[in-house]
Design an enzyme around this catalytic site. Structure first.
Site, PDB file in Angstrom:
ATOM      1  N   ARG A 128     -46.243  -9.765  -5.368  1.00  0.00           N
ATOM      2  CA  ARG A 128     -45.330  -8.629  -5.480  1.00  0.00           C
ATOM      3  C   ARG A 128     -43.873  -9.109  -5.473  1.00  0.00           C
ATOM      4  O   ARG A 128     -43.051  -8.686  -6.291  1.00  0.00           O
ATOM      5  CB  ARG A 128     -45.616  -7.685  -4.297  1.00  0.00           C
ATOM      6  CG  ARG A 128     -44.739  -6.506  -4.169  1.00  0.00           C
ATOM      7  CD  ARG A 128     -45.075  -5.518  -5.240  1.00  0.00           C
ATOM      8  NE  ARG A 128     -44.070  -4.499  -5.246  1.00  0.00           N
ATOM      9  CZ  ARG A 128     -44.305  -3.243  -5.529  1.00  0.00           C
ATOM     10  NH1 ARG A 128     -45.513  -2.851  -5.825  1.00  0.00           N
ATOM     11  NH2 ARG A 128     -43.329  -2.384  -5.537  1.00  0.00           N
ATOM     12  N   ARG A 168     -42.455   2.481  -8.687  1.00  0.00           N
ATOM     13  CA  ARG A 168     -42.614   1.361  -7.745  1.00  0.00           C
ATOM     14  C   ARG A 168     -41.497   1.404  -6.730  1.00  0.00           C
ATOM     15  O   ARG A 168     -40.362   1.717  -7.085  1.00  0.00           O
ATOM     16  CB  ARG A 168     -42.535   0.020  -8.475  1.00  0.00           C
ATOM     17  CG  ARG A 168     -43.523  -0.124  -9.591  1.00  0.00           C
ATOM     18  CD  ARG A 168     -44.910  -0.369  -9.074  1.00  0.00           C
ATOM     19  NE  ARG A 168     -45.867  -0.314 -10.166  1.00  0.00           N
ATOM     20  CZ  ARG A 168     -47.167  -0.355  -9.997  1.00  0.00           C
ATOM     21  NH1 ARG A 168     -47.682  -0.432  -8.779  1.00  0.00           N
ATOM     22  NH2 ARG A 168     -47.964  -0.311 -11.028  1.00  0.00           N
ATOM     23  N   LEU A 185     -38.910  -0.525  -4.544  1.00  0.00           N
ATOM     24  CA  LEU A 185     -38.230  -1.813  -4.667  1.00  0.00           C
ATOM     25  C   LEU A 185     -37.715  -2.258  -3.299  1.00  0.00           C
ATOM     26  O   LEU A 185     -37.209  -1.447  -2.518  1.00  0.00           O
ATOM     27  CB  LEU A 185     -37.085  -1.694  -5.672  1.00  0.00           C
ATOM     28  CG  LEU A 185     -37.573  -1.408  -7.107  1.00  0.00           C
ATOM     29  CD1 LEU A 185     -36.416  -0.990  -8.003  1.00  0.00           C
ATOM     30  CD2 LEU A 185     -38.300  -2.614  -7.696  1.00  0.00           C
ATOM     31  N   ASN A 220     -31.733   6.991  -8.190  1.00  0.00           N
ATOM     32  CA  ASN A 220     -33.115   7.409  -8.458  1.00  0.00           C
ATOM     33  C   ASN A 220     -33.160   8.909  -8.703  1.00  0.00           C
ATOM     34  O   ASN A 220     -32.367   9.667  -8.153  1.00  0.00           O
ATOM     35  CB  ASN A 220     -33.975   7.075  -7.224  1.00  0.00           C
ATOM     36  CG  ASN A 220     -35.436   7.465  -7.392  1.00  0.00           C
ATOM     37  OD1 ASN A 220     -36.056   7.127  -8.400  1.00  0.00           O
ATOM     38  ND2 ASN A 220     -35.986   8.174  -6.418  1.00  0.00           N
ATOM     39  N   HIS A 244     -35.627  12.146  -8.183  1.00  0.00           N
ATOM     40  CA  HIS A 244     -36.777  12.520  -7.367  1.00  0.00           C
ATOM     41  C   HIS A 244     -37.122  13.991  -7.633  1.00  0.00           C
ATOM     42  O   HIS A 244     -36.237  14.844  -7.551  1.00  0.00           O
ATOM     43  CB  HIS A 244     -36.424  12.316  -5.889  1.00  0.00           C
ATOM     44  CG  HIS A 244     -37.553  12.594  -4.964  1.00  0.00           C
ATOM     45  ND1 HIS A 244     -38.678  11.795  -4.924  1.00  0.00           N
ATOM     46  CD2 HIS A 244     -37.744  13.584  -4.054  1.00  0.00           C
ATOM     47  CE1 HIS A 244     -39.518  12.290  -4.013  1.00  0.00           C
ATOM     48  NE2 HIS A 244     -38.968  13.367  -3.473  1.00  0.00           N
ATOM     49  N   ASP A 289     -37.079   7.128  -1.016  1.00  0.00           N
ATOM     50  CA  ASP A 289     -36.578   8.476  -1.307  1.00  0.00           C
ATOM     51  C   ASP A 289     -35.575   8.939  -0.263  1.00  0.00           C
ATOM     52  O   ASP A 289     -35.669  10.051   0.290  1.00  0.00           O
ATOM     53  CB  ASP A 289     -37.737   9.476  -1.432  1.00  0.00           C
ATOM     54  CG  ASP A 289     -38.663   9.120  -2.583  1.00  0.00           C
ATOM     55  OD1 ASP A 289     -38.182   8.516  -3.558  1.00  0.00           O
ATOM     56  OD2 ASP A 289     -39.857   9.418  -2.495  1.00  0.00           O
TER      57      ASP A 289
HETATM   58  C1  GRF Z   1     -39.579  12.771 -13.211  1.00  0.00           C
HETATM   59  O1  GRF Z   1     -40.097  13.959 -12.693  1.00  0.00           O
HETATM   60  C2  GRF Z   1     -39.094  11.882 -12.109  1.00  0.00           C
HETATM   61  O2  GRF Z   1     -38.418  12.537 -11.084  1.00  0.00           O
HETATM   62  C3  GRF Z   1     -40.428  11.388 -11.613  1.00  0.00           C
HETATM   63  O3  GRF Z   1     -41.088  11.021 -12.791  1.00  0.00           O
HETATM   64  C4  GRF Z   1     -40.678  11.921 -13.825  1.00  0.00           C
HETATM   65  C5  GRF Z   1     -40.202  11.109 -14.997  1.00  0.00           C
HETATM   66  O4  GRF Z   1     -40.243  11.833 -16.175  1.00  0.00           O
HETATM   67  N1  GRF Z   1     -40.306  10.399 -10.596  1.00  0.00           N
HETATM   68  P1  GRF Z   1     -39.912  11.177 -17.584  1.00  0.00           P
HETATM   69  O5  GRF Z   1     -40.689   9.865 -17.667  1.00  0.00           O
HETATM   70  O6  GRF Z   1     -38.427  10.945 -17.656  1.00  0.00           O
HETATM   71  O7  GRF Z   1     -40.372  12.153 -18.611  1.00  0.00           O
END
Ligand code: GRF
Length: 211
Positions: free
Chosen positions: A67, A93, A95, A109, A111, A163
């Protein structure tokens, strides 16, 4: 502003950035798109726009040290490119602190749930409703399972805690009776794409990507 994107899936958020850029709404360059999955459609979207795109395979076997070696490979590829910001856009993943320390610019990120400012287990909606902060990979299903009436999405800086990290922006999405996971996630993703473009526009305008 130059952005490197890491993704694992369809890349509709990447597409939203590319569309906003094409429409003159965003002054950004996407310098690379990297994925842990060969079949991530986001890689095809990148290639269709002439962007450098690469798959950095994560070995399946739980071999000790693998990993960390994968993270070093990923970082090595990432750092070939210029960037002022790294965007985790559906990158599935976690990180490590070492990876984050090796990035030359802040990492943010997306979420698909509401996260609080400054950590903690609760998040307050605009109307003052207190909700559990949902973290991890199954937050859309969890919002339904808990019978919430509101969920949403968050763009935040990435720290070694999963997160967590300073929130850049949030958008609320009402849960409708009869919603299943797919329908709810699709509506959240509509809000996510809008929110992402807003956040990136703000960072590009300010010329500052640090918290
Ligand atoms: C989004 O809902 C993001 O928050 C989540 O994965 C999804 C990604 O969507 N973690 P896309 O690949 O941009 O269509």
């Amino acid at each position: 502003m130059q952005i490197a994107v890491l993704l694992s899936g369809s890349g509709s958020n990447l597409q939203a950035l590319l569309d906003a850029r094409a429409g003159g709404e965003l002054e950004i360059d996407i310098t690379t798109v990297l994925s842990d999955r060969a079949d991530a459609y986001g890689l095809q979207r990148a290639l269709a726009h002439g962007l450098p795109a690469a798959f950095v395979p994560l070995p399946r076997a739980a071999v000790p040290g693998e990993r960390a070696a994968w993270e070093r490979r990923l970082l090595g590829v990432l750092n070939v490119f210029d960037y002022d910001l790294v965007l985790l856009s559906g990158f599935m993943r976690v990180l490590s602190a070492e990876f984050l320390a090796g990035c030359r610019a802040p990492v943010i990120n997306q979420h698909p749930a509401l996260l609080p400012d400054g950590g903690g287990d609760r998040v307050t909606t605009r109307d003052g409703m207190v909700l559990p902060a949902l973290r991890g990979a199954h937050v859309v299903a969890n919002a339904l399972r808990l019978g919430l009436t509101v969920t949403g999405c968050t763009v935040h800086y990435v720290t070694p805690a999963v997160d967590d990290g300073p929130v850049l922006a949030r958008a609320e999405v009402p849960i409708q009776p009869g919603d299943d996971e797919a329908a709810l996630h699709e509506r959240i993703k509509v809000a996510e794409r809008r929110l992402l473009v807003e956040v990136v526009a703000r960072l590009a305008r300010d010329g500052k990507t640090t918290p």
